[in-house]
Design an enzyme around this catalytic site. Sequence first.
Site, PDB file in Angstrom:
ATOM      1  CB  SER A  16     -51.032   8.470  24.314  1.00  9.86           C
ATOM      2  OG  SER A  16     -51.832   7.477  24.932  1.00  9.86           O
ATOM      3  CG  ASP A 192     -50.133   0.095  28.051  1.00  9.70           C
ATOM      4  OD1 ASP A 192     -50.684  -0.464  27.089  1.00  9.70           O
ATOM      5  OD2 ASP A 192     -49.568   1.201  27.953  1.00  9.70           O
ATOM      6  CG  HIS A 195     -50.059   3.272  25.149  1.00 14.06           C
ATOM      7  ND1 HIS A 195     -50.111   3.192  26.514  1.00 14.06           N
ATOM      8  CD2 HIS A 195     -50.306   4.565  24.815  1.00 14.06           C
ATOM      9  CE1 HIS A 195     -50.372   4.399  27.004  1.00 14.06           C
ATOM     10  NE2 HIS A 195     -50.492   5.253  26.001  1.00 14.06           N
TER      11      HIS A 195
END
Length: 219
Positions: A16, A192, A195
Amino acid sequence: MLIFDDRTKIVFTGDSVTDAGRGRPVGEGLWDGVGSGFVRDIDTMLNVYYPEKLIHIANTGIGGNTSQNLLDRIKPDLLDLAPDYAVICIGFNDVWRQFDTPALVTHHILPEQFEKNICAIIEAVKDNVRKLIFLTPYYMEPLKEDAMRARMDEYGEIVKKCCEKYDVQCIDLQKEFDEYLKYRHSSFIMWDRVHPGHVGSMIIARAFLRETGFDRQLV
């Protein structure tokens, strides 16, 4: 001097962090075709500062992927695209799954298997491209004793070890974030701590461009 020649193709792949909402089946072209993350920033900077060079950038990152997932799809999502340069950033989910789903032990990719996967990826790719570049996983946590930071450091070292073994360029993104976190809290980038968001994506892009010979004055 920038290592990328006119009319060359760079394929970025990973999870991601690379994906960042890229287009399917292959992320490329205008707007957010290459995603809204660091690949977009790299593509923008190259187009702005090297307009005389036509550099084809593609993104095949898939959110949630581990090194095993990437190894399983390395042919269709990288080799079959016939890149001149391949850039790989993987390892975040190999670590993360050990923390967010600790009971699913059969899904965990432990260090020994991670090393095998990274070496297998390198062996599959290195002789089929002009140059292979790895970006290490990172964790935006300055406290090195933090359990997830310590584990991510371990996996980052494995990536560096495999790259050294095969003489593959490796860019240490943990080092880049550690330098930034001397001045800003990680929450400024992303809660987080993985990311990268807009700021972290630019940190990654800056490191990549610097290490690949970006030599135009920023005016």
